[in-house]
Design a protein around this motif. Structure first.
Motif, PDB file in Angstrom:
ATOM      1  N   GLY A  98       4.389   5.340   6.568  1.00 44.36           N
ATOM      2  CA  GLY A  98       4.461   5.169   5.119  1.00 44.36           C
ATOM      3  C   GLY A  98       5.568   6.034   4.559  1.00 44.36           C
ATOM      4  N   ALA A 136       2.616   8.981   0.597  1.00 42.98           N
ATOM      5  CA  ALA A 136       1.740   7.789   0.603  1.00 42.98           C
ATOM      6  C   ALA A 136       0.286   8.170   0.839  1.00 42.98           C
ATOM      7  N   VAL A 182       0.344   2.286   1.952  1.00 44.96           N
ATOM      8  CA  VAL A 182       1.107   2.076   0.716  1.00 44.96           C
ATOM      9  C   VAL A 182       0.198   2.492  -0.443  1.00 44.96           C
ATOM     10  N   THR A 203       2.313   2.432  -6.352  1.00 42.89           N
ATOM     11  CA  THR A 203       3.726   2.302  -5.992  1.00 42.89           C
ATOM     12  C   THR A 203       4.518   1.603  -7.111  1.00 42.89           C
ATOM     13  N   ILE A 248       3.144  -4.049  -3.400  1.00 45.42           N
ATOM     14  CA  ILE A 248       2.703  -3.547  -2.090  1.00 45.42           C
ATOM     15  C   ILE A 248       3.413  -4.300  -0.972  1.00 45.42           C
ATOM     16  N   GLU A 283       6.977  -2.925  -0.499  1.00 45.07           N
ATOM     17  CA  GLU A 283       7.014  -1.632   0.185  1.00 45.07           C
ATOM     18  C   GLU A 283       6.683  -1.791   1.672  1.00 45.07           C
ATOM     19  N   TYR A 284       5.699  -2.634   1.963  1.00 40.59           N
ATOM     20  CA  TYR A 284       5.325  -2.899   3.364  1.00 40.59           C
ATOM     21  C   TYR A 284       6.515  -3.485   4.124  1.00 40.59           C
ATOM     22  N   LEU A 316       9.142  -0.845   4.971  1.00 41.39           N
ATOM     23  CA  LEU A 316       8.696  -0.020   6.106  1.00 41.39           C
ATOM     24  C   LEU A 316       8.848  -0.798   7.409  1.00 41.39           C
ATOM     25  N   ILE A 371      -4.277   0.352   1.558  1.00 41.17           N
ATOM     26  CA  ILE A 371      -3.768   0.628   0.208  1.00 41.17           C
ATOM     27  C   ILE A 371      -4.462   1.902  -0.244  1.00 41.17           C
TER      28      ILE A 371
END
Length: 332
Positions: free
Chosen positions: A170, A174, A249, A253, A257, A260-261, A264, A284
């Motif tokens: 993360g 996170a 995450v 954020t 989500i 962001e995932y 990564l 989450i």
């Protein structure tokens, strides 16, 4: 001393194995024999430098200040076919997950992954043959023998890749360290700012019926880590060794989500696309701030190809169900 300063995951050492002992050129003599044949023994082999896996070590700190590792030479052969003593091996205990590389070429020589596993890092020189080996019908009393072979000298890099069942992936902040502190006895530094974790933290997570698994909190990835930005590649290599990756995450954020995932995931893939074959779960975090309606709305925006769970380490929300999911993923 800072919490991470004892974590050493990279050392460079000069290894010099022992020279082999010289063979003997002795001719047999005693009170009944004035001119006996050759009876010189072989020289002993030089000492090896050996790596041995040990669960007692978590880092390479104990080797950080040993720049030169030198094994003993072998002893010379003696009369009456006596072989010289072998040089004493120098056995270096290393944590599981240690990779040995040739410092000049970068070639990976081997890795140590099991308790008690031993591998020769730098081989000692062979002992020379004594003169009795050279006896023949035409040469009955050879007065020569072989010198021992020299040992090897080479610069070696030892790198540690943390072995854990679950790796936490993360961005900084996170909630990875908080989760680790809640599910295990590990006491990582926790604060509300990025890059609190500067070294991998390992924790043993207790599970039902006295079972347990190892979780590693790996320092936060930032975009561009795979190109060497920030703490980058040095920490990405620790993720290679985890059997399950738990993506984390936070619910608050700035992006969605899924965005962001995907960032990564992209960082991991650019570094090593084999990481895509590992089982993945999505947590989450900080979801104690969500009500049921908001949670339902967010579910519609989650990535489709990954099992997910809403958790809060602080409020202890869904921590046991998360452990159940992780245990199942590790053991499938």
């Amino acid at each position: 001393m800072a919490q991470g300063s004892n974590f050493v995951d990279y050392v460079k050492v000069c290894c010099r194995s022992g020279h082999g002992g010289a063979g003997s050129s002795h001719l047999h003599r005693d009170k009944f024999t004035a001119k006996g044949g050759p009876d010189g023994g072989d020289g002993g082999r030089g000492g090896h430098i050996i790596l041995k896996g040990s669960t007692q070590h978590w880092t390479l700190l104990h080797l950080k200040y040993r720049k030169h590792i030198i094994a003993e030479p072998g002893g010379p052969g003696g009369s009456a076919l006596r072989t010289g003593a072998n040089g004493r091996d120098d056995v270096l205990e290393v944590p599981l997950g240690t990779v040995a590389k040739d410092a000049e070429t970068g070639e990976i020589l081997f890795e140590i992954t099991e308790e008690g596993e031993t591998k020769i890092l730098t081989e000692g020189g062979k002992g020379g043959l004594g003169n009795w080996h050279f006896k023949s019908s035409t040469q009955q009393t050879p007065r020569f023998s072989q010198p021992g072979l020299p040992g090897k000298e080479q610069w070696i890099i030892l790198e540690l890749k943390v072995l854990a069942d679950v790796g936490l992936v993360g961005f900084p902040n996170a909630g990875k360290s908080t989760l680790l502190s809640v599910v295990s006895a590990a006491k990582p530094e926790i604060a509300n700012y990025p890059f609190t974790t500067l070294v991998p933290n390992l924790g043993i997570v207790g599970y039902r019926d006295n079972k347990s698994f190892v979780m590693a909190d790996i320092p936060g990835i930032i975009e561009g880590a795979s190109e060497g930005k920030g703490l980058g590649i040095r920490f990405l290599r620790h993720i290679e060794r985890n059997s399950v990756l738990l993506f984390m995450v936070p619910a608050d954020t700035d992006r969605t989500i899924e965005e962001e995932y995907n960032i990564l995931l992209n960082e991991l893939t650019s570094y090593n696309d084999e990481l895509l074959t590992k089982p993945r779960l999505l947590a989450i975090t900080k979801s104690d701030m969500l009500d049921e309606e908001l949670e339902e709305q967010m579910k519609a925006e989650l990535p489709k190809d990954i099992p997910y769970i809403f958790i809060s380490s602080v409020a202890n929300k869904n921590i046991l169900p998360l452990k159940d999911m992780l245990w199942k993923a590790i053991n499938d």
